[in-house]
Write a protein that holds these residues in place. Structure first.
Motif, mmCIF file in Angstrom:
data_model
loop_
_atom_site.group_PDB
_atom_site.id
_atom_site.type_symbol
_atom_site.label_atom_id
_atom_site.label_comp_id
_atom_site.label_asym_id
_atom_site.label_seq_id
_atom_site.Cartn_x
_atom_site.Cartn_y
_atom_site.Cartn_z
ATOM 1 N N ASP A 174 71.136 17.089 -9.404
ATOM 2 C CA ASP A 174 72.594 16.970 -9.319
ATOM 3 C C ASP A 174 73.259 17.445 -10.611
ATOM 4 N N ASP A 175 72.654 17.089 -11.756
ATOM 5 C CA ASP A 175 73.196 17.529 -13.040
ATOM 6 C C ASP A 175 73.257 19.048 -13.103
ATOM 7 N N ASP A 177 73.256 21.190 -10.588
ATOM 8 C CA ASP A 177 74.239 21.708 -9.634
ATOM 9 C C ASP A 177 75.638 21.647 -10.240
ATOM 10 N N CYS A 178 75.934 20.550 -10.899
ATOM 11 C CA CYS A 178 77.239 20.386 -11.549
ATOM 12 C C CYS A 178 77.394 21.373 -12.702
ATOM 13 N N LYS A 205 84.222 19.444 -4.639
ATOM 14 C CA LYS A 205 83.024 18.630 -4.495
ATOM 15 C C LYS A 205 83.164 17.405 -5.386
ATOM 16 N N TYR A 207 81.359 14.609 -7.626
ATOM 17 C CA TYR A 207 80.115 14.336 -8.343
ATOM 18 C C TYR A 207 80.119 12.905 -8.855
ATOM 19 N N LYS A 208 78.937 12.330 -8.997
ATOM 20 C CA LYS A 208 78.818 10.995 -9.563
ATOM 21 C C LYS A 208 79.206 11.033 -11.040
ATOM 22 N N THR A 211 76.503 12.024 -13.579
ATOM 23 C CA THR A 211 76.151 13.437 -13.438
ATOM 24 C C THR A 211 77.064 14.305 -14.291
ATOM 25 N N SER A 250 86.440 17.393 -7.244
ATOM 26 C CA SER A 250 85.734 16.892 -8.417
ATOM 27 C C SER A 250 86.523 15.806 -9.141
#
Length: 457
Positions: A174-175, A177-178, A205, A207-208, A211, A250
């Motif tokens: 995920d990191d 991808d971000c 999108k 993100y957490k 992340t 985001s």
């Protein structure tokens, strides 16, 4: 120029000096937190209220002297400012002062852990100098920023990473991808004052929080090493929200909106100014929270621009930022995804050559060779390149004597590694570097396949 003898004196003084009874008094502002922990600070109930945020900033501005107000005006309008002249004596005395200030800080748990794990890392001269430059050689503020840095690193990456520079190999899927989404990053561009530009833009999108914070921490720590002038001049932030839909974007994460500005308090690059640009009133609440979350010195360096993207860009021009260097079109779309990915790939390639190989990796690099069977392995770019390396050396391999064939195979392995690649085998849901023997088996199998394909013995 730095005199190495001064560094020797500094190191000796660290060992000899007893600072337990020091009479140095912190010069921190009365209303600024002394805690190393910044992510856990409570969110004010009115953090997203635009009027409350503006009132807070007006209150901070009223506390400034005439000279300080002039400095803020220069910062937000991109007027170049002379930075501190670094003499050997200043550096020497500041490093000593920094250590004294660290010693008297009450809240430094993460720093103390890092100091026990690897004192050479925490006491590295260049590393510490970056924090001193960030605070204009104010030793107390630099010490607080330094211990916050290690607390943030502990919160985001865990104890094992406290004394290692963060690389892309340390980020999870995920990191990464971000990171590669291009939504937030430092540009290879500077404003009129010579400050690097940090662009943050809404992407479709969510993100957490951690992340985005890990991605941001990585970007800050990579950028501060780019150029000493970045440490001296700081950066200017440009936050762009061109759409009218927060949900599903985001920015659809209030926890993140509150915590992301806090990163600025624990990294060795200081924020000189931040420009919040939005096209509709839908973003007012979110931007109010950003302004409230900023540290008090940064709140007065925040400016808001509304209108179309082009109108916002024209206002940025008046603040020393050339809009042509921001890769956003009139529709608010990022225009340099491909170029940005190439820059990150080159960055990762350099990291592989500079830093020790990690024991496991979450996301393989495009130069890596994946060991396994099936289409996903065969179509990976690193595997394709390996097959080309083998094909290019096939004749040489066939002509080589039995004892020389291994040397040809090692040429290929070295070529893969020279590009920053690794031979990786699956280890649960991660990847682990393979040994030389396993890599040799892979290369040998490809040579045998070519021999069968060509009908040679």
């Amino acid at each position: 120029m730095w005199d190495d003898s001064l560094w020797d004196d500094y190191s000796l003084n660290l060992e000899k000096e007893d600072v337990s009874d020091t009479d140095i008094t912190p010069n921190e502002d009365e209303d600024e937190s002394k805690s190393a922990e910044v992510f856990s600070r409570p969110v004010p109930h009115d953090a997203s209220d635009p009027e409350s945020a503006d009132s807070l900033i007006a209150s901070q501005m009223a506390k400034l002297s005439v000279a300080d107000r002039e400095k803020v005006y220069m910062d937000v309008h991109g007027i170049p400012d002379d930075f501190v002249v670094e003499t050997p004596e200043l550096i020497h005395n500041s490093l000593l002062g920094l250590q004294r200030e660290i010693n008297i800080l009450p809240d430094k748990k993460a720093y103390s852990i890092a100091e026990q794990l690897d004192p050479a890392y925490t006491q590295d001269r260049d590393f510490r100098l970056a924090f001193l430059r960030c605070e204009k050689f104010d030793c107390h503020k630099a010490a607080l920023r330094l211990v916050r840095h290690f607390q943030m690193k502990l919160d985001l990456f865990g104890q094992d990473m406290l004394t290692r520079d963060i690389t892309q190999d340390d980020l999870n899927m995920d990191d990464m991808d971000c990171l590669y989404s291009s939504s937030g990053r430092f540009l290879n561009a500077y404003d009129k004052a010579g400050r690097v530009i940090n662009m943050m833009v809404q992407v479709p999108k969510t993100y957490k929080t951690n992340t985005v914070l890990r991605k941001g921490f990585y970007n800050f720590m990579t950028t501060y090493r780019r150029d000493v002038d970045i440490q001296r001049r700081g950066f200017v932030g440009v936050l762009l929200h061109p759409g009218d839909e927060i949900k599903g974007s985001s920015a659809d994460n209030a926890d993140l909106v509150w915590k992301l500005p806090k990163l600025n308090e624990g990294v060795p690059i200081f924020l000189s100014a931040i420009h919040l640009c939005y096209t509709t009133d839908a973003w007012e609440g979110m931007h109010a929270m950003v302004k409230t979350a900023l540290s008090k010195p940064n709140q007065v360096r925040c400016r808001v621009h509304t209108g179309t993207i082009l109108e916002c860009f024209e206002e940025l021009r008046g603040h020393g930022i050339d809009p042509s260097c921001i890769p956003i079109n009139g529709k608010g779309e990022i225009t340099d995804h491909s170029e940005h990915s190439q820059i990150l790939e080159q960055q990762r390639r350099q990291e592989r050559l500079l830093y020790p190989t990690r024991s496991t990796i979450a996301v393989p690099f495009c130069e890596d060779v994946l060991l396994g069977k099936g289409t996903p392995f065969q179509i990976h770019l690193g595997n394709k390149k390996l097959r080309q390396f083998v094909a290019d050396r096939f004749k040489k391999y066939e002509r080589a004597q039995k004892g020389e064939k291994k040397a040809v195979a090692y040429e290929i392995i070295d070529a893969v590694r020279g590009n920053g690649g690794l031979f990786l085998k699956q280890d649960g849901n991660r990847w682990a570097p393979a040994t030389d023997d396993v890599a040799l088996l892979k290369v040998g199998a490809l040579f045998r396949y070519l021999r069968l394909k060509n009908g040679t013995k």
